[in-house]
Design an enzyme around this catalytic site. Structure first.
Site, PDB file in Angstrom:
ATOM      1  N   ARG A  35       0.545  -1.127  -0.055  1.00  0.00           N
ATOM      2  CA  ARG A  35      -0.043   0.074   0.113  1.00  0.00           C
ATOM      3  C   ARG A  35       0.929   1.198  -0.220  1.00  0.00           C
ATOM      4  O   ARG A  35       1.970   1.239   0.706  1.00  0.00           O
ATOM      5  CB  ARG A  35      -0.807  -0.127   1.089  1.00  0.00           C
ATOM      6  CG  ARG A  35      -1.947  -0.895   1.375  1.00  0.00           C
ATOM      7  CD  ARG A  35      -3.041  -0.670   0.047  1.00  0.00           C
ATOM      8  NE  ARG A  35      -4.045  -1.719   0.267  1.00  0.00           N
ATOM      9  CZ  ARG A  35      -4.370  -2.785  -0.571  1.00  0.00           C
ATOM     10  NH1 ARG A  35      -3.151  -2.928  -1.163  1.00  0.00           N
ATOM     11  NH2 ARG A  35      -5.387  -3.613  -0.438  1.00  0.00           N
ATOM     12  N   HIS A  41      -1.222  -0.685  -9.869  1.00  0.00           N
ATOM     13  CA  HIS A  41      -1.757  -1.521  -8.713  1.00  0.00           C
ATOM     14  C   HIS A  41      -2.305  -2.743  -9.652  1.00  0.00           C
ATOM     15  O   HIS A  41      -3.262  -2.986  -9.495  1.00  0.00           O
ATOM     16  CB  HIS A  41      -2.911  -0.683  -8.064  1.00  0.00           C
ATOM     17  CG  HIS A  41      -3.112  -1.556  -6.823  1.00  0.00           C
ATOM     18  ND1 HIS A  41      -3.580  -0.964  -5.707  1.00  0.00           N
ATOM     19  CD2 HIS A  41      -3.063  -2.708  -6.326  1.00  0.00           C
ATOM     20  CE1 HIS A  41      -3.771  -1.514  -4.682  1.00  0.00           C
ATOM     21  NE2 HIS A  41      -3.569  -2.989  -5.047  1.00  0.00           N
TER      22      HIS A  41
HETATM   23  P1  NAP Z   1      -0.955 -11.389   5.656  1.00  0.00           P
HETATM   24  O1  NAP Z   1      -0.894 -12.797   5.318  1.00  0.00           O
HETATM   25  O2  NAP Z   1      -2.007 -10.913   6.747  1.00  0.00           O
HETATM   26  O3  NAP Z   1       0.434 -11.114   6.242  1.00  0.00           O
HETATM   27  C1  NAP Z   1       0.933  -9.638   6.752  1.00  0.00           C
HETATM   28  C2  NAP Z   1       2.223  -9.844   7.213  1.00  0.00           C
HETATM   29  O4  NAP Z   1       2.734  -8.635   7.518  1.00  0.00           O
HETATM   30  C3  NAP Z   1       2.345 -10.824   8.337  1.00  0.00           C
HETATM   31  O5  NAP Z   1       3.746 -11.496   8.273  1.00  0.00           O
HETATM   32  C4  NAP Z   1       2.442  -9.947   9.520  1.00  0.00           C
HETATM   33  O6  NAP Z   1       3.315 -10.362  10.712  1.00  0.00           O
HETATM   34  C5  NAP Z   1       3.243  -8.679   8.842  1.00  0.00           C
HETATM   35  N1  NAP Z   1       2.949  -7.506   9.660  1.00  0.00           N
HETATM   36  C6  NAP Z   1       1.858  -6.844  10.021  1.00  0.00           C
HETATM   37  N2  NAP Z   1       2.103  -5.632  10.815  1.00  0.00           N
HETATM   38  C7  NAP Z   1       3.143  -5.506  10.962  1.00  0.00           C
HETATM   39  C8  NAP Z   1       3.891  -4.871  11.889  1.00  0.00           C
HETATM   40  N3  NAP Z   1       3.470  -3.728  12.342  1.00  0.00           N
HETATM   41  N4  NAP Z   1       5.263  -5.140  11.696  1.00  0.00           N
HETATM   42  C9  NAP Z   1       5.973  -6.189  11.096  1.00  0.00           C
HETATM   43  N5  NAP Z   1       5.252  -6.943  10.656  1.00  0.00           N
HETATM   44  C10 NAP Z   1       3.718  -6.857  10.258  1.00  0.00           C
HETATM   45  O7  NAP Z   1      -1.125 -10.551   4.374  1.00  0.00           O
HETATM   46  P2  NAP Z   1      -0.666 -10.837   2.727  1.00  0.00           P
HETATM   47  O8  NAP Z   1      -1.855 -11.748   2.119  1.00  0.00           O
HETATM   48  O9  NAP Z   1       0.741 -11.260   2.884  1.00  0.00           O
HETATM   49  O10 NAP Z   1      -0.861  -9.491   1.961  1.00  0.00           O
HETATM   50  C11 NAP Z   1      -0.111  -8.213   2.427  1.00  0.00           C
HETATM   51  C12 NAP Z   1      -0.489  -6.978   2.038  1.00  0.00           C
HETATM   52  O11 NAP Z   1       0.108  -7.018   0.361  1.00  0.00           O
HETATM   53  C13 NAP Z   1      -2.067  -6.963   1.975  1.00  0.00           C
HETATM   54  O12 NAP Z   1      -2.370  -6.342   3.124  1.00  0.00           O
HETATM   55  C14 NAP Z   1      -2.285  -5.746   0.657  1.00  0.00           C
HETATM   56  O13 NAP Z   1      -2.073  -4.345   1.202  1.00  0.00           O
HETATM   57  C15 NAP Z   1      -0.981  -6.012  -0.311  1.00  0.00           C
HETATM   58  N6  NAP Z   1      -1.434  -6.905  -1.566  1.00  0.00           N
HETATM   59  C16 NAP Z   1      -1.113  -5.805  -2.639  1.00  0.00           C
HETATM   60  C17 NAP Z   1      -1.736  -6.381  -3.793  1.00  0.00           C
HETATM   61  C18 NAP Z   1      -1.201  -5.386  -5.090  1.00  0.00           C
HETATM   62  O14 NAP Z   1      -1.840  -6.019  -6.144  1.00  0.00           O
HETATM   63  N7  NAP Z   1      -0.295  -4.711  -4.954  1.00  0.00           N
HETATM   64  C19 NAP Z   1      -2.272  -7.687  -3.906  1.00  0.00           C
HETATM   65  C20 NAP Z   1      -2.457  -8.279  -2.839  1.00  0.00           C
HETATM   66  C21 NAP Z   1      -2.158  -7.675  -1.706  1.00  0.00           C
HETATM   67  P3  NAP Z   1       2.675 -11.870  11.554  1.00  0.00           P
HETATM   68  O15 NAP Z   1       3.254 -12.679  10.620  1.00  0.00           O
HETATM   69  O16 NAP Z   1       3.680 -11.536  12.571  1.00  0.00           O
HETATM   70  O17 NAP Z   1       1.374 -11.524  11.531  1.00  0.00           O
HETATM   71  C1  GLV Z   2      -4.913  -5.976  -3.578  1.00  0.00           C
HETATM   72  O1  GLV Z   2      -4.302  -4.841  -3.483  1.00  0.00           O
HETATM   73  C2  GLV Z   2      -5.276  -6.716  -2.448  1.00  0.00           C
HETATM   74  O2  GLV Z   2      -5.166  -5.938  -1.279  1.00  0.00           O
HETATM   75  O3  GLV Z   2      -5.796  -7.622  -2.829  1.00  0.00           O
END
Ligand code: NAP
Ligand code: GLV
Length: 307
Positions: free
Chosen positions: A222, A270
Site C-alpha cells: 500500500r 496497482h
Molecule cells: P498477511 O498474510 O496478513 O501477512 C501480513 C504480514 O505482515 C504478516 O507476516 C504480519 O506479521 C506482517 N505485519 C503486519 N503488521 C506488521 C508490523 N507492524 N510489523 C511487522 N510485520 C507486520 O497479508 P498478505 O496476504 O501477505 O498481504 C500483504 C499485503 O499485500 C496486503 O495487506 C495488501 O495490502 C497487499 N497486496 C497488494 C496487492 C497488489 O496487487 N499490489 C495484492 C495483494 C495484496 P505476522 O506474521 O507476525 O502476523
Molecule cells: C490488492 O491490493 C489486494 O489487497 O488484494
C-alpha cells in the site's frame, strides 16, 4: 442463502464466477433498491450505503487481501466477522513481480535503460545473485511466497514480520532493531505488509536511510507505507538507486505527480497481483460453506491488529 455482491470493477465477471462456485446461493448485485437482507456480503470497495442497508450479515468477505479500506469505513459493522482473501491466486503473481525486480536490479536494467536514453555504451562489472541480498517486509501469504521464490532463485533473503517465526532457508527478523539489521544488509527491500496504524509511514526518511547506498525499494503493498517525500529525496540524491512502485497513497496516481516522470522510478497501476475470478470465488465458496457448517475458517481479520 443470499449473497450480496459489490465490486468497484469487473462486477459482471465476479457475479458469474461466484454464482458458478456457489450454485446453492442466490447472488445479488448490490443496489440501493435491493430489498432482501443477505446472509453474506462479498465486496471490493463497497459504498457505505451497502452496510447501512444490509443489517443481517453473518460475515463480510473481501475480494482482496488488504482490508485497510474496509476497516477505515465507518459504516463497516463492528460485530460482523471480516474475512480477507488468502492468496486466491495472487501469490504466484507476487512471486513474479518480486523476481522481476530482483533480476532488474541484479542485471542493472534501470542503469542500462538510462544509458540507452543517453546513447552511452558503458558495461558494468559482473554481479552474481549472492551479491544481492533481499529484504522482504511481511511474512504473510504474499511475503512468504515472494521470499521463497527469491530464495529458490539463489538470492539471499531475510524476512521481517511482527511476530517471530522459523522459515526454512530464510533469515527472520522482528522489531525495530530487526528491521534496521535487515535493511542495513540488503540491496533490495520489498514491502509486502498490510496498511495498519503501525505500518503507516513505516518507510520514512530515517528507516530508508538504513538501506545501503544505491539500494532499491519495491512497494507492492500500500502506498501509505512509504513517505513519498522521503523516497523522492533519497532518489534525487542518489542515495537510493531505484524504486519499483505498484501502489500509491492516492490511486489512480494523480496526473503530474513526480513519480510519473522520475527517472529512478518504475511504476505499475496497482496490478502486482490481480485477484483471479475463479480461484478467488472457489476460496470464498469454500469459506461460506464452512461457515454454514459452523466450522472455523482462515483469514478472519483481527481488528485490533488491523489485518
Ligand atoms: P498477511 O498474510 O496478513 O501477512 C501480513 C504480514 O505482515 C504478516 O507476516 C504480519 O506479521 C506482517 N505485519 C503486519 N503488521 C506488521 C508490523 N507492524 N510489523 C511487522 N510485520 C507486520 O497479508 P498478505 O496476504 O501477505 O498481504 C500483504 C499485503 O499485500 C496486503 O495487506 C495488501 O495490502 C497487499 N497486496 C497488494 C496487492 C497488489 O496487487 N499490489 C495484492 C495483494 C495484496 P505476522 O506474521 O507476525 O502476523
Ligand atoms: C490488492 O491490493 C489486494 O489487497 O488484494
Amino acid at each position: 442463502m443470499d449473497i450480496v455482491l459489490y465490486s468497484a470493477k469487473d462486477l459482471q465477471e465476479w457475479r458469474q464466477a461466484l454464482a458458478a462456485a456457489l450454485p446453492e446461493a442466490r447472488v445479488h448485485r448490490w443496489s440501493e433498491a435491493l430489498d432482501i437482507q443477505a446472509d453474506y456480503a462479498v465486496v471490493w470497495k463497497p459504498p457505505a450505503a451497502l452496510f447501512a442497508q444490509q443489517r443481517g450479515l453473518r460475515a463480510i468477505l473481501s475480494l482482496g487481501a488488504g482490508v485497510n479500506a474496509l476497516l477505515a469505513d465507518p459504516a463497516l459493522p463492528a460485530d460482523v466477522p471480516l474475512v480477507r482473501m488468502e492468496d486466491g491466486g495472487m501469490a504466484p503473481q507476487m512471486e513474479e513481480y518480486a523476481l522481476y525486480c530482483a533480476l532488474s536490479e541484479l542485471r542493472r536494467l534501470p542503469h542500462y535503460a538510462a544509458e540507452q536514453r543517453a546513447g552511452r555504451w558503458s558495461p558494468r562489472p559482473l554481479r552474481s545473485r549472492s551479491d544481492l541480498p533481499v529484504a522482504v517486509l511481511g511474512a504473510g501469504v504474499m511475503g512468504r511466497a515472494a521470499a521463497r521464490a527469491l530464495r529458490a532463485f539463489g538470492f539471499p533473503v531475510g524476512v521481517w514480520s511482527r511476530s517471530p517465526k522459523t522459515l526454512e532457508g530464510l533469515a527472520h527478523f522482528t522489531g525495530e532493531a530487526g528491521l534496521r539489521e535487515l535493511l542495513e544488509r540488503s540491496r533490495l527491500a520489498i514491502a509486502l505488509l498490510p496498511l495498519t496504524a503501525d505500518t503507516t509511514g513505516l518507510l520514512d526518511a530515517r528507516r530508508l536511510a538504513w538501506l545501503p547506498e544505491g539500494a532499491a525499494l519495491v512497494n507492492l503493498a500500500r502506498g501509505e507505507l512509504v513517505d513519498d517525500e522521503a523516497l523522492l529525496a533519497a532518489l534525487d540524491s542518489g542515495r537510493l538507486g531505484h524504486a519499483y512502485l505498484d501502489v500509491f497513497a492516492s490511486e489512480p496516481l494523480p496526473a503530474g505527480h513526480r513519480f510519473w516522470s522520475h527517472p529512478s522510478i518504475s511504476l505499475t497501476p496497482h496490478v502486482a497481483a490481480l485477484t483471479p475470478f475463479d480461484a478467488a470465488c472457489a476460496q470464498i465458496a469454500d469459506k461460506i460453506r464452512r461457515l454454514e457448517r459452523g466450522e472455523a475458517i482462515g483469514g478472519v481479520v483481527d481488528r485490533s491488529r488491523g489485518y
